[in-house]
Design a protein around this motif. Sequence first.
Motif, PDB file in Angstrom:
ATOM      1  N   UNK A 536       0.821  -1.215   0.000  1.00 34.45           N
ATOM      2  CA  UNK A 536       0.000   0.000   0.000  1.00 34.45           C
ATOM      3  C   UNK A 536       0.845   1.251   0.000  1.00 34.45           C
ATOM      4  N   UNK A 537       1.997   1.179   0.630  1.00 35.87           N
ATOM      5  CA  UNK A 537       2.792   2.399   0.759  1.00 35.87           C
ATOM      6  C   UNK A 537       3.686   2.611  -0.448  1.00 35.87           C
ATOM      7  N   UNK A 538       3.463   1.827  -1.425  1.00 33.23           N
ATOM      8  CA  UNK A 538       4.265   2.012  -2.627  1.00 33.23           C
ATOM      9  C   UNK A 538       5.745   1.896  -2.277  1.00 33.23           C
ATOM     10  N   UNK A 539       6.077   0.809  -1.640  1.00 33.89           N
ATOM     11  CA  UNK A 539       7.454   0.514  -1.204  1.00 33.89           C
ATOM     12  C   UNK A 539       8.030   1.600  -0.296  1.00 33.89           C
ATOM     13  N   UNK A 540       7.210   2.128   0.495  1.00 36.09           N
ATOM     14  CA  UNK A 540       7.718   3.080   1.484  1.00 36.09           C
ATOM     15  C   UNK A 540       7.705   4.506   1.028  1.00 36.09           C
ATOM     16  N   UNK A 541       7.259   4.744  -0.155  1.00 34.77           N
ATOM     17  CA  UNK A 541       7.272   6.141  -0.601  1.00 34.77           C
ATOM     18  C   UNK A 541       6.128   6.933   0.043  1.00 34.77           C
TER      19      UNK A 541
END
Lengths: 637, 110, 501, 565
Positions: A536-541
């Motif tokens: 969900x976080x777009x790989x931490x972005x």
Amino acid sequence: MSWIVRMIVVLPALAALVGLLCRRQRLLAAGVAISVSSYVAVLALIQWVAPSRSADIDTIGALPLGDLSVPLHLLSDRVSGLVSFVVALVVLGIQVFTAWYLRDDARYGQFAATVSLFAAGMLLLVQAGDLVPVLVGWEIMGWCSWLLIGHDSERHAARRAAYKAFLVTRVADIGMVVGIVALSVRARSTDLMAVLTATGSSTLLTVGLVGVVVGVAGKSGLVPFHDWLPDAMEGPTPASALIHAATMVAAGTYVVARLFALYAEDDAARTLLAVLAAVTMVYAALLALAQTDLKRMLAYSTLSQIAIMLSALAAAPAELGPGAGISHLLGHAFFKALLFLGAGWLSVLAGGTAIAAVRGRLRPTGALRWSMGIGLAALAGVPPLVGFFSKDTVIDAALEGATGGGGFRAWLVVVALFVTVVLTAAYCARAWLLLDTPVAATSALPDSEPALVAAEEVAVVTTADSADDAEVERVHAHGHAAITLPAALVVSVLAALTVVGTLFLTSLSGGVHVGVLSALLSLLLVAGGAYAVWFLSDRGRVDVADLVPDRLREPAVRGFGVDTAYVGVGRAVTALARVVVALDRDVVDAYPRATAVVARAAGRAGERGHRGVPSLSLLSLLVGVVLVAVLGVTAWR
Amino acid sequence: MIHLSLPAALAALLAGIGVYGVLARRNAVLVLIGVELVLNAANLLLVTAGSRPGTQLSAGPVLTLFVITIAAAEITVALAIILVMFRKAGHIDLTAVPDLTDDPADEGVS
Amino acid sequence: MALTLMLLLPLLGAIACIAIPGESRVERVIALGSTVVTALLAVVVVWGRHEVDVPWIRSLGVRWHFGVDGISAALVLLTALLTVAVVAHALSGPIPRGGTGSTFLGCILLVETGALATFMARDAILFFIAFEVVLVPMWVLVRRFGDDHVPDETRADAAGRFVLFTVLGSTLMLVGILFLVLHQGTSDLTVLAARHGAGLSHSLQVSIAALLLVGLGIKVPLWPLHTWLPSAHTIAPTAGSVLLAAVLLKMGTYGIVRLAVATVPYGVAQLSPVLALLGVAGILWGGLACLVERDLKRLIAYSSVAHMGFVALAIASGSETGLQAALYGNIAHGVVAALLFFVVGDLKEQWGSTDLHVARAALRDKAPRFGLALVVGLAAALGLPGLVSFWGEFLALYAAWSPAPDRPVALLRVCVVLGAVGLALAAAYSLRVARIVWAGEGSDTAHGVAAEPVADAHGARWGVVLTLVVVIVALGVLPHLLLGLSHTATTGLLSGLGVTP
Amino acid sequence: MKGLAIDYAVLLPALVPVAGLVLVLVADLVNPRLRRVPYAIAALAALGAAAATVPGLALGGGSTRETFCLTGRNPAAGAASATGATGSLPGVDGLPQVCLWQADALAGTLQLAAAVSAIVCIALAWPRTRRQRPDDSTREPVEAVLLLAALSGTVVVAASRDVGTWLVALELATLPVIALVALSGRRSAVAGATQLLVTSLVSFALLVLGVALWFAGTGSPFLTPDAALSSGGAFSGVPGTASVTVTQAAGAVVQPSVSGGVVALATVLVVAGVGFKLSLVPFHAWTPTAYAGSSVPIATFLATVSKVAALAALLVVLRAVAVLGTPAVLAIAVLAALSMTLGNVMALRQHDVVRLLAWSTVAQAGWVVLPLVSISALGVGASATYLLTYVVATLVAFAVVAVTLRDRPGRGRSIADYEGLWQRSPWRAGALVLALTSLAGLPPGVIGLVGKVTALRPVVAEGWVWLAVVAAVNAVIGVAVYLRWLRAVITEREVAEVGQGVGPELGPGVGPEGAPTQPGGESGGESAALPATRARPVAVVGLVLASAVLVVVSVQPDLLLRLLG
């Protein structure tokens, strides 16, 4: 042996006294605090490794009371040995870390002394074989938490948080006091052994145990008393570490564990405990997910984890004993101390603990990065870290309770535990991603920090972003010395302990008891939760919490206005107090004042009646004669 | 022989008139007379009681004499004071509010 | 001999002080000397359990009978030692305005005489007389040496209230004593305690107990008879406040134990529900009032009402533990209130008022000694374990939960819960004070004189304060010191065996 | 009269003042200009009377000195008893065996108190050497005669046991005082005297009526228990019951009868009549006017000797009717409660100290009769005890006022005049503090406290709870009254004013006869500041005497209490 046990309690208290006396000499204060802590740790180690189970270690002798026996014994067994060792270890680490962390603080001496006293309180509680010392230690910790949280008393937020912490726990302690009184009345003694073996009124037992649960709910931050704990982050980070890791909040678990034999007999108290624990662990984990401040996130995670420990005690079958709860207490002590000290270190580097400040700041630090990683992983329950084993021991115990006829109570706990496992993994993953993803990767995205709300708007401290302003000030004003080797070493050692801590637990009966199926299930859940966040976080972005609608998130950050509810209760009591004062002045005091007024008025009236006219006096004389005659003759017998 | 209740009734009548006089009159001398009436009622009672057989020491008449004597002394003092009052105040009205003011020079005369 | 000397010494000292005209140094020496020697004698007397018993007023059957036993020992020591502290404290600063130092010191000594005599009297009527001795000197202290920032009427009101309330109480008590003495034929407290109410009808016991409880309850003070206390405390000079709180209030609870509980047990048992309810009402009422009270001295006065409520609750339980709790609570409150009044009195001397709404510099850093003493005092006031008050309050709650068999258990248990709520209130108001005064809530907005830090404690005053702090901690850690003193005495008192010194 | 034995030694307390009285008259006849000699004689006579009571008191509790015994009964304690009629004769004409003069411990103590109070009053009224008004005729002999007359009346009434003597003595104790008030020369004295006179006339009428009814009811002129028990009397037509010698205990209850009612009415009328002299509410109205109108020494006399006389008279009657059970106690209770309450409440508002003391005597009178709700030895003794404590304390208070007034003419009647007394003259202030605290019943006035205890004991013994509570409430108001004055005493004054009274240079204003006109600020007799050579004012001696008594009985109350046996 018994002198070791006594020393474990007495030495930190003495250290506190000495530390207070030499608080001006920073080096001396630090030396006393650290050396005594290490000595106590060694003593506790001996107690753990070579335990001799004895329940009647005399302290100051039994109190000469009429019908109540108060032997004031200490009780030494493997559990108390291990717990005090871990407590001593954590305290030692915190003392060493503090010596660096507060090196520029004018009140370092007081702080160190208070920590020593705090440790004395906890160790007394751990070693106590009598309910009175339990209460003594319990309250001493509460008082020290007030001092520690309010350490930076120049700041309004700190003062308020300290006040709130002590008051909320003290309100809950009404239950604790009543409970302890009820239990000791039942046994005609406050001796733990007598209380555990007493047979008597079951109503009294229920009252006692429920009372203790209420007290524990206060100190351990179960719903509805939980809200003081996130606010307690106003204290310096080492204080938070101390309160959260092995001492105050965990003390409740220890007390319930000591009384486990009684709880096993009383379903009502256990059900209450189970419900409170289940609600708290899920609710706190959810809120942890939404926090915008690292320390507050950790605080909510503490709430959740403490609830897990207590749920073990609420659900475990009687024959399994309290081992699972204690085990998680110890495991949690290691990784939570690690996380807090790490967060403190990080805050010094980043100049704050708000997510906005610390975002991506972990990446360039070596040891710290590893340590925080290990801590978060342990919190999430990743094998082979201690968090995995202790948590799965709890799950296993709860499952056993559920299948062994624990009924609704145990199943509730099991379900809550599994939900919490997912959520914990999720917020740990979120935290790691936020801390570790370089800021460059996120800079393209719009800044989605929640707006700073003016403090006075709600008149609360939940302005999450200011949690450790003192820290910010400290760093900005003077700059902060780079971390010293001992402090860094403390963090590393704690990290190491988080890895190998399981070995400690094995010495407890029922300390590590992992079922294969449940372990696999929880692993799956952990992985699932973490993956979901990563995805969900777009790989931490992106911060996953930002995906939550603001409508929901802002109240969540603020703890859903529980603080406002507390304030409301406070206002209501204050209003009542005003009524009381008004009554005191206008009703209770009215009688004496009215008497004075009446006396004076009567005097005035009398003066008018005594102008000195002889005929008037004659009249009164005659009236008097008639009166006297009537009274005299009629009353003649 | 007169029944003893008759003098007693007369005494009661006298006492009643005397009390009325004391209460109703403002003039000091008339008040004195009221008092005298009451005293005479008492005297009548004394004589009556003393006249019955078996009384010791002829106490009735003796006491009557006592009372008359004391009353005479009382009246002497009373008249003297009423005289002073008349001199200083110019009237002998008992209902008048008396002059209670004192000049400080009076102090310490004793 | 030592006992007689101990009673006469402060009296003679007082007379000497008062007789010395004008200001001189002699009265200081006399005052300090006589209190110190009295304190030493007190230790001797308590140690040796001295007793003196000679006829005094033969026609009333009153004997000059003084003695020390487990119940009074601690109070005697408290009084004697605390007076030394009070005198030392008074001598190390300016004498409060309103009169000469000799009068001031003389009144303190007179109060000591009366209090010592009250605690040691072993004859009911002698107790009453001694009980009254403290009134006039205390009245002088409040009336003349009271706070000179308030109008004269306020001082008159406060002093008058104190005396009039107490006289009402003591006269009612006297009526009760006379009932007791006339029906028992003796006024010797030892004999009366040994009879334990034998020979008195039940209704008579109840009425005697009612009179004694009302009379002594005013002094305690029990709710709702407490309204004299706040004003007296606020106005009185430091020495007056300390003696009032630490010594005079104790005469009430001590009297209840000594006079009522021992001699008319049935009556007290019948009235114990009322006593317990009033005690709890005091706990809650005082606690709540403290939450909004602006004046610090008044606040401590209300907290005294609350603390004495615990003592009343403990007495109402009627159990041995309860009596011990009551006696412990007495001493605890004495020491703690003394400490708080010393500190607050000193602060008031510098601040000019004790209004909590005036923003002032924080004590914590600016005057750390005062700060420490204040925090310890407040911690003790909220019943923190490890400090002296805890034992009294905890044992009171325990005793009320498991009272003597003839008490209403359910009611008392409700009282326990409410009392525990009172503990939370105590925490709330203590920390409120700590937050404002110690941590300096609002100190950012302080300006002018208020913003200036106060001079810290030093010299004899610091010694006095520090000693009290040490005593508070020592008695909190080692409760045996006191419980051991009263243990056998309470057993005897309750079983009617009489109290043997 | 056959068998009437007269023992003059027993009669000495009454004879000495009378002799003194005659002596004063003779002296005045010889030299009408004498001013101090009459007073000296009066003082000596009072001293003699006091001394004459001592042998009786020294005999101790139970014994009674009797004389004027009607039959040959052997006087119990008359040392030189009548030899002529040693107990052979039985009752003559059915006369009861009774002595008309019975000075037991109670009567003796009251006599002593009256005599000592009289001495103090005489000392306070001691004439000034320098004449203030040239036209003033010599009043001193007259005053001395009247004082002695009133004293002898008081002494006699305490021991009298027959209605004739009782009535005469009581009036002898009253009438001279009216004259004394009228003589004291202040303008308001006339008002006071008038009021005193009118009320006293009416009360005399009541007393006579009461006596007549007593005689009618009992047929006996004696105020003895035997007489009371014989209340068959004229109206029931059963004469001769008197001859039945009744030796029943006090508890004996006589069935109510017509004559019983008559005796009750008689008692009630006597209580009312004496209530006037004790200034019980509602017979009190004359008190403040008369006290304020008369000079301070005379007010002192009114407040002490007259009160002793009144109580002595009341006790004689009440002891006689005690055998009838509890007659008139409810009336006494109501009177006591009313007096205490009204007296205290009114005193609370007074600014003039003499008026304050006047109202306080009203309140104290309530306390005095309070114990009489138990008409028993306990009650009577307690009443007398309280009276004594009251008399001692009041004497000191009045003496301080008198001395203060002499000290600073015109200053000393208002409470405000006493501000700073503590600094001006500590000894005098100390005496006043002791007196006021005794009146209030607070230590250091221990005697007042003991008095309170004593007064409440009979009330409690009879179970009058409501009355005890009223008394308790009044104790509180009483304290408030005296604290008002006390506050002024301990208040400090500005330095400038303080210096005024103390200055030694004011002292040497010595009059023609060598006594100082200004007693000086440091009036306390104990004050070492006064040179021994300087003659001290006699008033101060009075103060010192009274204070000494007060101090002694405060330290050892038993001395006073045991006088009563």
